[in-house]
Design a protein around this motif. Structure first.
Motif, mmCIF file in Angstrom:
data_model
loop_
_atom_site.group_PDB
_atom_site.id
_atom_site.type_symbol
_atom_site.label_atom_id
_atom_site.label_comp_id
_atom_site.label_asym_id
_atom_site.label_seq_id
_atom_site.Cartn_x
_atom_site.Cartn_y
_atom_site.Cartn_z
ATOM 1 N N PRO A 332 -44.145 70.464 17.609
ATOM 2 C CA PRO A 332 -45.201 69.716 16.913
ATOM 3 C C PRO A 332 -45.889 70.586 15.870
ATOM 4 C CG PRO A 332 -45.910 70.320 19.125
ATOM 5 C CD PRO A 332 -44.502 70.807 18.988
ATOM 6 N N GLY A 333 -46.314 69.952 14.790
ATOM 7 C CA GLY A 333 -47.000 70.691 13.735
ATOM 8 C C GLY A 333 -48.455 70.305 13.626
ATOM 9 N N ALA A 334 -48.943 69.490 14.556
ATOM 10 C CA ALA A 334 -50.338 69.042 14.452
ATOM 11 C C ALA A 334 -50.919 68.831 15.837
ATOM 12 C CB ALA A 334 -50.409 67.745 13.646
ATOM 13 N N ARG A 335 -52.247 68.693 15.880
ATOM 14 C CA ARG A 335 -52.954 68.426 17.133
ATOM 15 C C ARG A 335 -52.525 67.085 17.712
ATOM 16 N NH1 ARG A 335 -59.130 68.194 17.641
ATOM 17 N NH2 ARG A 335 -59.003 67.128 15.636
ATOM 18 N N GLY A 336 -52.623 66.918 19.032
ATOM 19 C CA GLY A 336 -52.391 65.617 19.657
ATOM 20 C C GLY A 336 -50.922 65.282 19.808
ATOM 21 N N LEU A 337 -50.046 66.215 19.426
ATOM 22 C CA LEU A 337 -48.610 65.980 19.545
ATOM 23 C C LEU A 337 -48.023 66.970 20.547
ATOM 24 C CD1 LEU A 337 -47.644 65.588 15.774
ATOM 25 C CD2 LEU A 337 -47.878 63.767 17.488
ATOM 26 N N ALA A 338 -47.016 66.528 21.291
ATOM 27 C CA ALA A 338 -46.383 67.414 22.264
ATOM 28 C C ALA A 338 -44.882 67.420 22.036
ATOM 29 C CB ALA A 338 -46.694 66.953 23.682
#
Lengths: 478, 478
Positions: A332-338
């Motif tokens: 993931p490259g961003a918050r809130g992603l897994a």
């Protein structure tokens, strides 16, 4: 100190002033207790009006909620929309149940004793420790079902997204007022040190619901320390096992593998099919390859509840004996992603429910190679309660998989809330049968003996003012 | 070692050979698990046949049971007769429920998804720690309700009366065979060190029921240590509070006092009215005097469950702050009899539920002087769950007591299984409404999605082979 109505829906930053916090919590619970009597007597039309008003008020806040969710949780634009759609669908199902009038289980016995009976709401209900997503954190499936059942709810808000909570909580409180109900029907209380325990210990709280297993266990233990334990409802595990029987595996391993991984990536966490059982053999090899290819190609998965603990949970899973990594999706490259992943093991090394259920809260799947049909049955027997289970079987004239499917169904009936055959399981809260069972959990039966008409609840009065279908000496009658 | 069928119903003297005991317990639970599938699928007619055969087999053993009860527990000739009558009445009520076909909650939804739903049995159920009376120790209300629901039962027998257990247990096992069901449907296992915990911890045990509060709490704690907690059903408290409202008190204090003490002495322990609330004043003085005179004149009360702990429980009650002795009946001259007593306190000194519920297991009553109607309501709110509650009120045209009765009813609905107005409460297990709720506790809902007809349970098949009344899209239809 009597809080202003708003004070109960604006979560504050954790405070060190415990005394004031307890006073406030106590006042919130007492208001819920005062509301429990009148709200418990409200009719189905009033409750439907409340639920529909909640949906409308949340819709009116869509943009503000979306913006708050982006800032506080880093969620993308679709998350709040999906949550609102889920709430709308659940509310429609709950209202259908309420309008049908079977949910009250009104019954009248004329011989040998004059008795009547109905189900009544449990009373003020604490909703705790779950619903970390933007909107569900303030008004999730359990809170909606409890409201439908006639229980005031006290939602314990996590401190992770106070803006979302304030927006959604105030929307619900506006809906409560529009429906002409007392404010005590709904409250959102802030997370404070010890506040969960205090809420479950409060004598006026009559039921509690927790959004995940470890919270539920903690609440259950705490409830046993009360003078009188209360029902603590816990979410079942969310591994949602999928059993691919030999006929289906040999006929369409590739198709099933692709479909599975698509659902795995797209379904809400509670309905993610994360545990796949299949018999070793050629079909298994094809299934395994398909899953590897599909998972490798997966984009990062949105975790609206936050990625907290995700890495630790997947580490735990992979450190279990004979559990090996099969494939991982993109970083993931961003918050809130897994980063989604799939592991593999065999039936004799299936981890126990606590570890498994914990892992399944993340996008972490597990493919289980079974040595025989009996091994598959034995593995099914070791699973804990589950939202849903799916059996894939050949459905042709021969029903090759029928014998095994029959035995499996008998096992799965004991643990799964919903069982799908060759299907994708619909979230139970969204359909009428599931909504009916969701309401039932917040009710209890009461029998009235020799009650004079003037004291009888409306549902049981002789002239049937609510026009209910009632069981009169076992005959269903209007 | 595979035990002979008889081995499972002849309780042995506690053994120190733990390994063999566990092996035997494990074998018993596994047989119950094997029986759970076929028995869970049995139809209502089969279950009624089983229940009626149990009643008949127990009747056939009446003399032998009576003699065993006399030797082991010192009970008089009426005890076994009363227990058999209670079992017969409960079985008739359970069969009425089963024959009505609403208990399965069969439902079919045709849109938007093809779903159907029913309630299914929880599975092998351990019945523990209660039923110390001669016949109920082997087959009590919980065991009968679980059998009606389709759950195999494993009854954990106390070591106090092995002959009674062997006679009653073998009678039940004969009934199981007469009904053509597998032996695993019923087992009686002996009490051994640690056997209660072992039973609740066994992964194939899916539910447990306890006959009293402290056993239930212990089982609940133990259940939380399982990989997957199971439902633990606990008996409510047996104080069965009676509220005498001012109008009724002033009109007929003496009559009510006499009636109360008669019921107090005659009712089975679980249905004994042992907690009496009334407002201070002239009527209260009359009520108090009547209770004193009536209790002084009472003969010793039969305790078929044994008098163990009776003296300690009454001592505890009398050592609570501001609880004073009001009157005592005659000293018992034989085993199995207890000296009845009544104490007095005021609403601000009402003991908490654990102490109260414990005291109420003995023939120990408590008269509570309330300073106001509000004080009575507050006291009611502090009570734990109860089998039953009774309100005595004026029922004339004026309904003097109506306002208070309405508020009280709303409080009592949250705690009492049955509420009587100006009546003596009938034991809930004996009537159809109570039997229906008793069965419900051993069932859970399951939703089936896209299941091919051949896999659907009989209750949900298209042509309705069981001729059930089913909710089809919410319409009740045959």
């Amino acid at each position: 100190m009597v809080p202003t109505p708003e004070a109960a829906v604006i979560p504050s930053v954790p405070s060190t002033d415990h005394a004031e916090a307890w006073t406030r919590l106590d006042a919130v619970v007492r208001r819920a207790d005062s509301a429990a009597g009148p709200y418990g007597l409200s009719n189905a039309a009033t409750r439907c009006r409340l639920l529909q008003a909640i949906a409308a008020e949340l819709d009116a806040q869509a943009d503000a909620l979306q913006e708050a969710a982006r800032r506080e949780l880093g969620t993308d634009s679709g998350t709040v929309m999906l949550e609102r759609a889920a709430i709308r669908q659940q509310i429609d199902a709950l209202c259908t149940v309420l309008q049908r009038h079977h949910w009250q289980h009104a019954a009248i016995e004329t011989t040998p004793l004059r008795l009547c009976a109905q189900h009544v709401p449990l009373g003020p209900t604490a909703i705790l420790g779950g619903g970390a997503t933007p909107v569900h954190g303030a008004i999730g499936p359990d809170a909606l079902a409890a409201l439908a059942a006639g229980c005031p709810v006290i939602v314990h808000a996590r401190h992770t997204h106070p803006m979302c909570h304030a927006l959604a909580g105030q929307a619900v409180l506006r809906a409560v007022r529009e429906a002409g109900l007392p404010d005590g029907v709904y409250a959102l209380t802030p997370e404070l040190p010890g506040s969960v325990d205090a809420l479950v210990a409060h004598p006026d709280v009559r039921a509690a619901a927790a959004g995940n297993r470890s919270d539920a266990l903690r609440l259950m233990r705490r409830s046993l320390d009360r003078a009188e334990p209360i029902p603590v409802l816990s979410e079942p595990g969310a591994c949602n096992p999928v059993f691919i029987l030999p006929g289906a595996l040999n006929a369409q391993a590739e198709h099933l593998g692709q479909r599975l991984v698509r659902q795995f990536a797209a379904a809400p966490a509670a309905h993610r099919p994360a545990l796949v059982f299949a018999l070793g053999g050629d079909g298994y090899v094809d299934l395994r390859e398909t899953i590897i290819d599909a998972v490798n190609a997966l984009a990062p998965v949105v975790m609206p509840e936050g990625t907290h603990g995700h890495a630790q949970r997947t580490d735990w899973l992979l450190s279990a004996p004979r559990v090996t990594l099969l494939a991982e999706g993109a970083q993931p490259g961003a918050r809130g992603l897994a980063r989604p992943m799939f592991a593999e093991t065999d039936d004799t090394h299936l981890p126990a429910p606590p570890l498994l259920d914990d892992a399944c809260r993340s996008p972490a799947g597990l493919l289980v190679r079974c040595s025989s049909g009996q091994a598959m049955l034995d593995a099914a027997a070791r699973l804990g309660r589950q939202h849903a289970a799916v059996i894939h079987m050949t459905a042709g004239d021969g029903f090759d998989d029928l014998a095994l499917a029959t035995k499996l169904l008998s096992r799965l009936q004991r643990i799964a809330g919903q069982i799908g055959i060759n299907s994708t399981v619909a979230p139970p809260a969204w359909h009428v049968a599931g909504a009916s069972f969701a309401i039932e959990r917040f009710l209890r039966p009461v029998v009235y003996q020799d009650a004079p008409p003037i004291l009888l609840p409306a549902a049981l009065q002789d002239d049937n003012p609510l026009h209910l279908l009632r069981a009169v000496d076992g005959e269903m009658r209007h």
